[in-house]
Design an enzyme around this catalytic site. Structure first.
Site, PDB file in Angstrom:
ATOM      1  N   HIS A  39       0.703  -0.646  -0.167  1.00  0.00           N
ATOM      2  CA  HIS A  39      -0.197  -0.277  -0.503  1.00  0.00           C
ATOM      3  C   HIS A  39       0.974   0.941   0.336  1.00  0.00           C
ATOM      4  O   HIS A  39       1.535   2.226   1.003  1.00  0.00           O
ATOM      5  CB  HIS A  39      -0.660   0.165   1.049  1.00  0.00           C
ATOM      6  CG  HIS A  39      -1.694  -1.536   1.346  1.00  0.00           C
ATOM      7  ND1 HIS A  39      -1.126  -2.449   2.385  1.00  0.00           N
ATOM      8  CD2 HIS A  39      -3.438  -1.102   0.994  1.00  0.00           C
ATOM      9  CE1 HIS A  39      -2.766  -3.305   2.316  1.00  0.00           C
ATOM     10  NE2 HIS A  39      -3.643  -2.224   1.278  1.00  0.00           N
ATOM     11  N   HIS A 270      -4.386   3.330  -3.465  1.00  0.00           N
ATOM     12  CA  HIS A 270      -4.127   2.790  -1.997  1.00  0.00           C
ATOM     13  C   HIS A 270      -3.344   1.491  -1.274  1.00  0.00           C
ATOM     14  O   HIS A 270      -2.408   1.375  -0.970  1.00  0.00           O
ATOM     15  CB  HIS A 270      -5.285   2.444  -2.152  1.00  0.00           C
ATOM     16  CG  HIS A 270      -5.741   2.198  -0.143  1.00  0.00           C
ATOM     17  ND1 HIS A 270      -5.335   2.545   1.097  1.00  0.00           N
ATOM     18  CD2 HIS A 270      -6.335   0.895  -0.656  1.00  0.00           C
ATOM     19  CE1 HIS A 270      -5.802   0.950   1.203  1.00  0.00           C
ATOM     20  NE2 HIS A 270      -6.023   0.722   0.664  1.00  0.00           N
ATOM     21  N   GLU A 419     -17.435  -2.697  25.454  1.00  0.00           N
ATOM     22  CA  GLU A 419     -16.598  -3.838  24.899  1.00  0.00           C
ATOM     23  C   GLU A 419     -15.485  -4.239  24.462  1.00  0.00           C
ATOM     24  O   GLU A 419     -14.361  -5.141  24.510  1.00  0.00           O
ATOM     25  CB  GLU A 419     -17.761  -5.272  25.437  1.00  0.00           C
ATOM     26  CG  GLU A 419     -18.519  -5.890  26.658  1.00  0.00           C
ATOM     27  CD  GLU A 419     -19.918  -5.189  26.314  1.00  0.00           C
ATOM     28  OE1 GLU A 419     -20.817  -5.171  26.761  1.00  0.00           O
ATOM     29  OE2 GLU A 419     -19.920  -4.497  25.164  1.00  0.00           O
ATOM     30  N   HIS A 481     -28.439 -14.469  26.440  1.00  0.00           N
ATOM     31  CA  HIS A 481     -27.586 -14.099  26.998  1.00  0.00           C
ATOM     32  C   HIS A 481     -26.228 -16.134  27.403  1.00  0.00           C
ATOM     33  O   HIS A 481     -25.741 -15.823  28.295  1.00  0.00           O
ATOM     34  CB  HIS A 481     -28.093 -13.961  27.980  1.00  0.00           C
ATOM     35  CG  HIS A 481     -28.100 -12.026  28.017  1.00  0.00           C
ATOM     36  ND1 HIS A 481     -28.479 -11.867  27.462  1.00  0.00           N
ATOM     37  CD2 HIS A 481     -27.400 -10.994  29.269  1.00  0.00           C
ATOM     38  CE1 HIS A 481     -29.336  -9.833  28.012  1.00  0.00           C
ATOM     39  NE2 HIS A 481     -27.862  -9.877  28.577  1.00  0.00           N
TER      40      HIS A 481
END
Length: 675
Positions: A39, A270, A419, A481
């Protein structure tokens, strides 16, 4: 009067900024071209910014890449790795030679496609997955402020710089990370945004119209936008950011593939080599009449002088560290060298002995809290936290105090419902040094943390994830859960220790293993429901450290071996009694950590597993259990998602009961005899 002849010395002409930056650009261009892969666009676009940063601000010493008080530089846009490798080579890192640049992306080189911590000296963290570098840098900046609060400016006084691109800021992780950093006012964190308006598909306007400055400002950051090719503007912006009371975002307007007449400003710059014809045009456009990988002597000397500049600062720091009092020196030395202090072993042994003596029938998350309470004072560099589940995960010791914007001397972090950012920030804390981070959430939410957990395993760093509510045993909260596939998915990550302890003593031993694993992250999978104690004696050996071990061995040999983890060990112990009543001899094995068991020698594994049929029991999907069960074995566990009901109902309805295990054992014995 005698005339004195004066010697004329030719003035030393310092290379221009453009020459210094072009050295970075063309090393990147040439390495990508030679590799036929890579790149080039980002290194070409950000060379001016990186040159100003290294030339005027960054504190580092190539002679000691791990000097504790160095500034941290994180290339979050890791695909532009040649920007970093070029800088490391030019400033004098011995391991990043010109030959290494010529071996970019090749087997065995120090210059892999994306920067890798522990592989290339000078690389502070493994990057590539976008946003992870930025979020990891938040942890580094947090660790710096916390260490500064403990040891003062004389020992801890550095900045964390990040180069991020549009992709990093599009990732949802970036929102969590910048929100946390802004809340904690991490003013030593400076993000240099490669604001080029280009992503792989084309202009960023195809998918994103965010006002990034407004977004960062809303999270409590200082922000500005500059011309990323104007060295004076870059220098002025970084200097201002270094005096801010807030973390800083500097949006650097750059041109991807800067200098390439046919590629600059386009997504074509890129992720592919420019090609020989376009490189020739770029050399002409930027007035760089040098052969591939050739750096003019004065430019090379200028860059090496930048690399040598930090030596005096490092030596001064070492002298200040030597002047510490003996107590302060010992604590600081243990923290920076990632060693467990001398008092730790006795504290852990004491809590294991007490748990064995008491035999409490408690949830393993409660046992974990007792362990944390017992070792916190003996382990002052233990840094806890939770993603807004402190009272469910039970991760905070009684002696721990919160880390707050104006109280960085605490040792417990309220990460909020973040999280993703918690896991990545813990990586940054561990990489920075000074603390052993652990953080809590529910096991069902492990996938939010998974990318950072995977990177921790790849980097080989000690980070501890406390994940409670580990099975259908959490009950009424239901299948959203109840983690059924998470054990298998985490066990599949190389170099990750996944523990599922079965009682209080095993929980303490699992903590001990995790804390002693200096080159591996760990996940402690802990129950919500109470589990009976079966380890009633403290052994000299940490039995969890073997990964699996025999809990009960019948007299006269085995007819079957029952293997379980966590809460299901109690189930197989009861099943063994049912089988004994029928004259069937069943051994019981607890297997709290497959990863550690896999590392044991073949003789030990054979001794534990035996030659009789094996039954595996886990309140989860089968995953890699087949490896341990063999041809005549059978797995008793989950085959789909859970349901909402009391735990005892769920175990009965899903067929994870002593009777079901005993029936499976009998089938295994019959199959073995038939074969």
């Amino acid at each position: 009067m005698t005339a004195i002849a004066l010697q004329t010395v030719a003035p030393t002409i310092e290379p221009s900024h453009a020459e210094m930056a072009n050295a970075v650009r063309f090393l990147a261009i040439d390495a990508v071209e030679k590799a036929k892969s890579g790149h080039p666009g980002m290194p070409m676009g950000m060379a001016d910014v990186a040159t100003v940063l290294y030339r005027h601000f960054l504190k580092f010493d190539p002679a000691d890449p791990c000097w504790p008080d160095r500034d941290r530089f994180v290339l979050s846009a890791g695909h532009g790795s040649m920007l970093l490798y070029a800088l490391l080579h030019l400033t004098g890192y011995e391991a990043v030679t010109l030959d290494q640049l010529k071996s970019f992306r090749q087997w065995g080189s120090n210059t892999p496609g994306h920067p890798e911590y522990g592989h290339t000296p000078g690389v502070e963290t493994t990057t590539g997955p976008l946003g992870q570098g930025l979020a990891t840098a938040v942890g580094m900046a947090l660790a710096e402020r916390m260490m500064n609060a403990r040891y003062g400016d004389g020992l801890v006084d550095h900045f964390t710089y990040v180069i991020s691109g549009d992709g990093c800021l599009m990732e949802g992780l970036s929102h969590e990370a910048i929100s946390l950093a802004g809340h904690l006012r991490l003013n030593r964190l400076i993000v240099l945004f490669d604001d080029n308006g280009i992503s792989i598909d084309g202009t960023t306007q195809l998918a994103c119209s965010d006002d990034q400055l407004a977004r960062f400002a809303a999270s409590g950051w200082a922000t500005c936008r500059i011309d990323g090719h104007d060295p004076a503007a870059i220098e002025q912006a970084i200097a201002a950011a270094r005096t801010s009371y807030h973390p800083s975002l500097i949006a650097c307007r750059t041109t991807i593939g800067f200098g390439s007449p046919g590629r600059q400003g386009s997504e074509k710059a890129h992720g592919a080599p420019l090609g020989a014809e376009e490189i020739a045009k770029t050399r002409a456009a930027l007035d760089w009449p040098h052969q591939p990988f050739e750096i003019p002597a004065d430019v090379s000397t200028g860059w090496r002088a930048i690399g040598a500049r930090g030596h005096a600062a490092r030596e001064a720091w070492k002298e200040r560290a030597r002047r510490l009092t003996s107590d302060g020196r010992s604590a600081c030395h243990d923290a920076l060298n990632r060693k467990l202090p001398a008092a730790y072993a006795a504290a852990m042994a004491a809590v294991i002995a007490q748990l064995a003596k008491d035999g409490p029938a408690i949830a393993t998350r409660q046992a974990s809290q007792r362990v944390i309470d017992a070792i916190a004072l003996a382990l002052p560099n233990l840094l806890g936290g939770s993603a807004d589940l402190t009272h469910s995960n039970l991760t905070r010791a009684k002696t721990q105090t919160p880390v707050m914007p104006d109280a960085m001397d605490g040792n417990y972090i309220h990460y909020g419902v973040r999280e993703h950012a918690m896991a990545a920030a813990m990586n940054g804390i561990a990489l920075h040094g000074g603390f052993i981070p652990y953080g809590g959430t529910f096991l069902a939410f492990a996938d939010y943390s998974r990318p950072a957990i995977r990177l921790a395993a790849l980097m080989g760093i000690r980070v501890i994830h406390v994940m409670t509510h580990d099975s259908i045993g959490l009950g009424e909260d239901g299948p959203t859960h109840q983690p059924v596939e998470h054990l298998a998915s985490l066990r599949a990550i190389p170099n990750l220790l996944v523990f599922r302890p079965a009682d209080a003593v095993e929980t303490a031993e699992a903590w001990d293993c995790a804390l002693r694993a200096e080159t591996q992250p760990s996940v402690l999978c802990l129950s919500r429901q109470a589990l009976p104690a079966f380890r009633r004696e403290a052994s000299k050996e940490n039995r969890v450290g073997r990964g699996a071990y025999v809990v009960a061995e019948p007299d006269g040999g085995r007819d079957v071996t029952l293997i379980a983890t966590g809460s299901e060990v109690a189930i197989v112990l009861t099943a063994a009694k049912l089988l004994a009543a029928e004259g069937v001899r069943a051994a019981v094995v607890s297997a709290p950590c497959f990863d550690l068991f896999r590392k044991q020698g073949p003789d030990y594994r054979a001794e534990v597993l035996g030659s009789a049929p094996r039954i595996g029991v886990d309140a989860a999907i089968e995953g890699d259990w087949a490896r341990w069960l063999g041809e005549d074995g059978e797995f008793v566990g989950m085959t789909g998602f859970g349901a909402s009901a009391p735990a005892e109902v769920l175990y009965r309805e899903f067929g994870i009961t002593p009777a079901a295990v005993a029936d499976a054992a009998m089938r295994g014995i019959i199959r073995a005899r038939a074969s």
